[in-house]
Scaffold this motif. Structure first.
Motif, PDB file in Angstrom:
ATOM      1  N   VAL A 175      23.979  38.260  40.199  1.00 34.18           N
ATOM      2  CA  VAL A 175      24.913  38.162  41.325  1.00 34.18           C
ATOM      3  C   VAL A 175      26.161  38.956  40.979  1.00 34.18           C
ATOM      4  O   VAL A 175      26.661  38.896  39.846  1.00 34.18           O
ATOM      5  CB  VAL A 175      25.281  36.694  41.617  1.00 34.18           C
ATOM      6  CG1 VAL A 175      26.400  36.612  42.658  1.00 34.18           C
ATOM      7  CG2 VAL A 175      24.061  35.924  42.095  1.00 34.18           C
ATOM      8  N   GLY A 176      26.662  39.710  41.957  1.00 32.27           N
ATOM      9  CA  GLY A 176      27.831  40.537  41.702  1.00 32.27           C
ATOM     10  C   GLY A 176      28.841  40.480  42.826  1.00 32.27           C
ATOM     11  O   GLY A 176      28.566  40.009  43.929  1.00 32.27           O
ATOM     12  N   GLY A 177      30.039  40.996  42.499  1.00 40.82           N
ATOM     13  CA  GLY A 177      31.091  41.068  43.496  1.00 40.82           C
ATOM     14  C   GLY A 177      32.381  41.558  42.885  1.00 40.82           C
ATOM     15  O   GLY A 177      32.487  41.783  41.673  1.00 40.82           O
ATOM     16  N   ALA A 178      33.361  41.726  43.722  1.00 43.18           N
ATOM     17  CA  ALA A 178      34.688  42.154  43.298  1.00 43.18           C
ATOM     18  C   ALA A 178      35.598  40.938  43.162  1.00 43.18           C
ATOM     19  O   ALA A 178      35.246  39.820  43.551  1.00 43.18           O
ATOM     20  CB  ALA A 178      35.278  43.148  44.297  1.00 43.18           C
ATOM     21  N   ALA A 179      36.783  41.168  42.622  1.00 45.01           N
ATOM     22  CA  ALA A 179      37.817  40.136  42.543  1.00 45.01           C
ATOM     23  C   ALA A 179      39.163  40.821  42.395  1.00 45.01           C
ATOM     24  O   ALA A 179      39.249  41.939  41.871  1.00 45.01           O
ATOM     25  CB  ALA A 179      37.570  39.179  41.382  1.00 45.01           C
ATOM     26  N   VAL A 180      40.207  40.159  42.853  1.00 47.85           N
ATOM     27  CA  VAL A 180      41.564  40.680  42.714  1.00 47.85           C
ATOM     28  C   VAL A 180      42.471  39.558  42.225  1.00 47.85           C
ATOM     29  O   VAL A 180      42.365  38.413  42.684  1.00 47.85           O
ATOM     30  CB  VAL A 180      42.095  41.267  44.034  1.00 47.85           C
ATOM     31  CG1 VAL A 180      41.411  42.572  44.362  1.00 47.85           C
ATOM     32  CG2 VAL A 180      41.926  40.286  45.185  1.00 47.85           C
ATOM     33  N   ILE A 181      43.334  39.873  41.283  1.00 45.69           N
ATOM     34  CA  ILE A 181      44.320  38.911  40.791  1.00 45.69           C
ATOM     35  C   ILE A 181      45.528  38.964  41.716  1.00 45.69           C
ATOM     36  O   ILE A 181      46.100  40.022  41.964  1.00 45.69           O
ATOM     37  CB  ILE A 181      44.702  39.227  39.338  1.00 45.69           C
ATOM     38  CG1 ILE A 181      43.482  38.986  38.430  1.00 45.69           C
ATOM     39  CG2 ILE A 181      45.885  38.365  38.888  1.00 45.69           C
ATOM     40  CD1 ILE A 181      43.680  39.410  36.996  1.00 45.69           C
ATOM     41  N   VAL A 182      45.929  37.797  42.237  1.00 51.37           N
ATOM     42  CA  VAL A 182      46.973  37.764  43.259  1.00 51.37           C
ATOM     43  C   VAL A 182      48.223  36.989  42.825  1.00 51.37           C
ATOM     44  O   VAL A 182      49.255  37.080  43.494  1.00 51.37           O
ATOM     45  CB  VAL A 182      46.442  37.162  44.575  1.00 51.37           C
ATOM     46  CG1 VAL A 182      45.360  38.061  45.163  1.00 51.37           C
ATOM     47  CG2 VAL A 182      45.899  35.750  44.369  1.00 51.37           C
ATOM     48  N   ALA A 183      48.154  36.236  41.731  1.00 48.39           N
ATOM     49  CA  ALA A 183      49.330  35.457  41.332  1.00 48.39           C
ATOM     50  C   ALA A 183      49.219  35.063  39.869  1.00 48.39           C
ATOM     51  O   ALA A 183      48.119  34.957  39.310  1.00 48.39           O
ATOM     52  CB  ALA A 183      49.477  34.200  42.199  1.00 48.39           C
ATOM     53  N   ARG A 184      50.374  34.826  39.264  1.00 47.49           N
ATOM     54  CA  ARG A 184      50.473  34.287  37.907  1.00 47.49           C
ATOM     55  C   ARG A 184      51.583  33.243  37.897  1.00 47.49           C
ATOM     56  O   ARG A 184      52.570  33.382  38.615  1.00 47.49           O
ATOM     57  CB  ARG A 184      50.770  35.376  36.882  1.00 47.49           C
ATOM     58  CG  ARG A 184      49.742  36.491  36.827  1.00 47.49           C
ATOM     59  CD  ARG A 184      50.139  37.575  35.832  1.00 47.49           C
ATOM     60  NE  ARG A 184      49.242  38.728  35.892  1.00 47.49           N
ATOM     61  CZ  ARG A 184      48.120  38.851  35.183  1.00 47.49           C
ATOM     62  NH1 ARG A 184      47.785  37.871  34.347  1.00 47.49           N
ATOM     63  NH2 ARG A 184      47.351  39.899  35.302  1.00 47.49           N
ATOM     64  N   GLY A 185      51.415  32.221  37.084  1.00 47.02           N
ATOM     65  CA  GLY A 185      52.446  31.199  37.006  1.00 47.02           C
ATOM     66  C   GLY A 185      52.207  30.271  35.861  1.00 47.02           C
ATOM     67  O   GLY A 185      51.387  30.533  34.973  1.00 47.02           O
TER      68      GLY A 185
END
Length: 281
Positions: free
Chosen positions: A266-276
């Motif tokens: 299984v595959g796909g993309a991802a994006v990092i949107v926040a850090r805390g």
């Protein structure tokens, strides 16, 4: 105690879509009760805690829904691989889950940014789901176009085939009735060829409907190949999450022969949107 975390949107290449995931980058020193409380506080379908490896993996992960711990789940593995793969500068990472070690191959663009990942998932066990009448009643449908079967790869999924994507979009299930079935995930899908649409209802995890279900995408490819809707080895593209305004795209492929499943990817993309960080006493 300061606990740093990263938020990633998984199975999407744009922010504010896909399935949300919180990854705590150092889970050392946390007990199970604290991990569970943090997962409830975050409120996403899953939250991951990164830990030092205990076997041959690059890291060990623990996965929690707002209500319980899971031995395996798809979007937490993929999202954690994106978070871990960046600083490691590796083309692949191996994550130790409660089910088994899951390798994830990472693809990068010209700048070195990770843009896609493919995980080799656990091969699911398949059993019939005999008590279909209350399932169909809870979903508000008359039946399934394929046999209803249960696939377990660490998460328990049931699959129901509907005539069209419009039928999938129109579903308005009874969550209490679904919860009484005792199934972790009820997946309703439709499509043909390489393109499929699905919705996953998860009455037991405190979320309701999932935006993108990596642990179900692989079994869906298996289900379609076993019932000759696609060929073994054929990659399918799965759309999910549009009905809850979190559009997601997953790709899946299963290798096998007849009714025997040999491998699942299984595959796909991802994006990092926040850090805390969380600050706990």
């Amino acid at each position: 105690m300061r606990l740093r975390y990263v938020v990633a949107d998984v199975f999407t290449d744009v922010p504010l879509a896909g399935n949300q995931l919180a990854v705590f980058t150092d889970g050392r020193g946390l007990d199970v009760a604290t991990m569970q409380a943090l997962a409830l506080e975050v409120g996403f379908s899953e939250t991951v805690f990164l830990l030092p490896p205990e076997a041959d993996g690059d890291a060990r992960i623990r996965i929690f829904t707002p209500r319980s711990e899971l031995p395996f789940a798809g979007h937490p593995v993929l999202g954690a691989a994106f978070v871990l793969g960046g600083p490691l500068q590796r083309g692949a990472v191996a994550l130790e889950t409660g089910r088994e070690i899951v390798p994830v191959t990472l693809e990068r663009d010209e700048s070195g940014r990770i843009v896609f990942g493919r995980m080799a998932q656990p091969v699911p066990a398949v059993t019939p789901f005999a008590d279909t009448a209350p399932l169909f009643a809870a979903l508000g449908i008359e039946g399934s176009e394929l046999p209803v079967e249960r696939y377990d790869n660490g998460v328990d999924h049931v699959f129901v085939a509907l005539p069209s994507a419009a039928h999938v979009a129109a579903l308005d299930p009874d969550p209490r009735a679904l919860g009484r079935l005792g199934v972790a995930g009820v997946n309703c899908f439709a499509g043909e060829g390489a393109r499929w649409t699905t919705r996953m209802f998860s009455p037991l995890d405190g979320v309701g409907e999932d935006a993108a279900t990596g642990s179900a995408a692989g079994p869906l490819a298996c289900h379609l190949a076993r019932h000759r809707r696609i060929l073994w080895g054929q990659e399918i593209v799965i759309s999910q999450g549009g009905e809850i305004h979190r559009p997601s795209t997953l790709v899946a492929r299963a290798e096998g022969d007849g009714d025997v499943i040999e491998a699942v990817e299984v595959g796909g993309a991802a994006v990092i949107v926040a850090r805390g960080e969380f600050v706990l006493p």
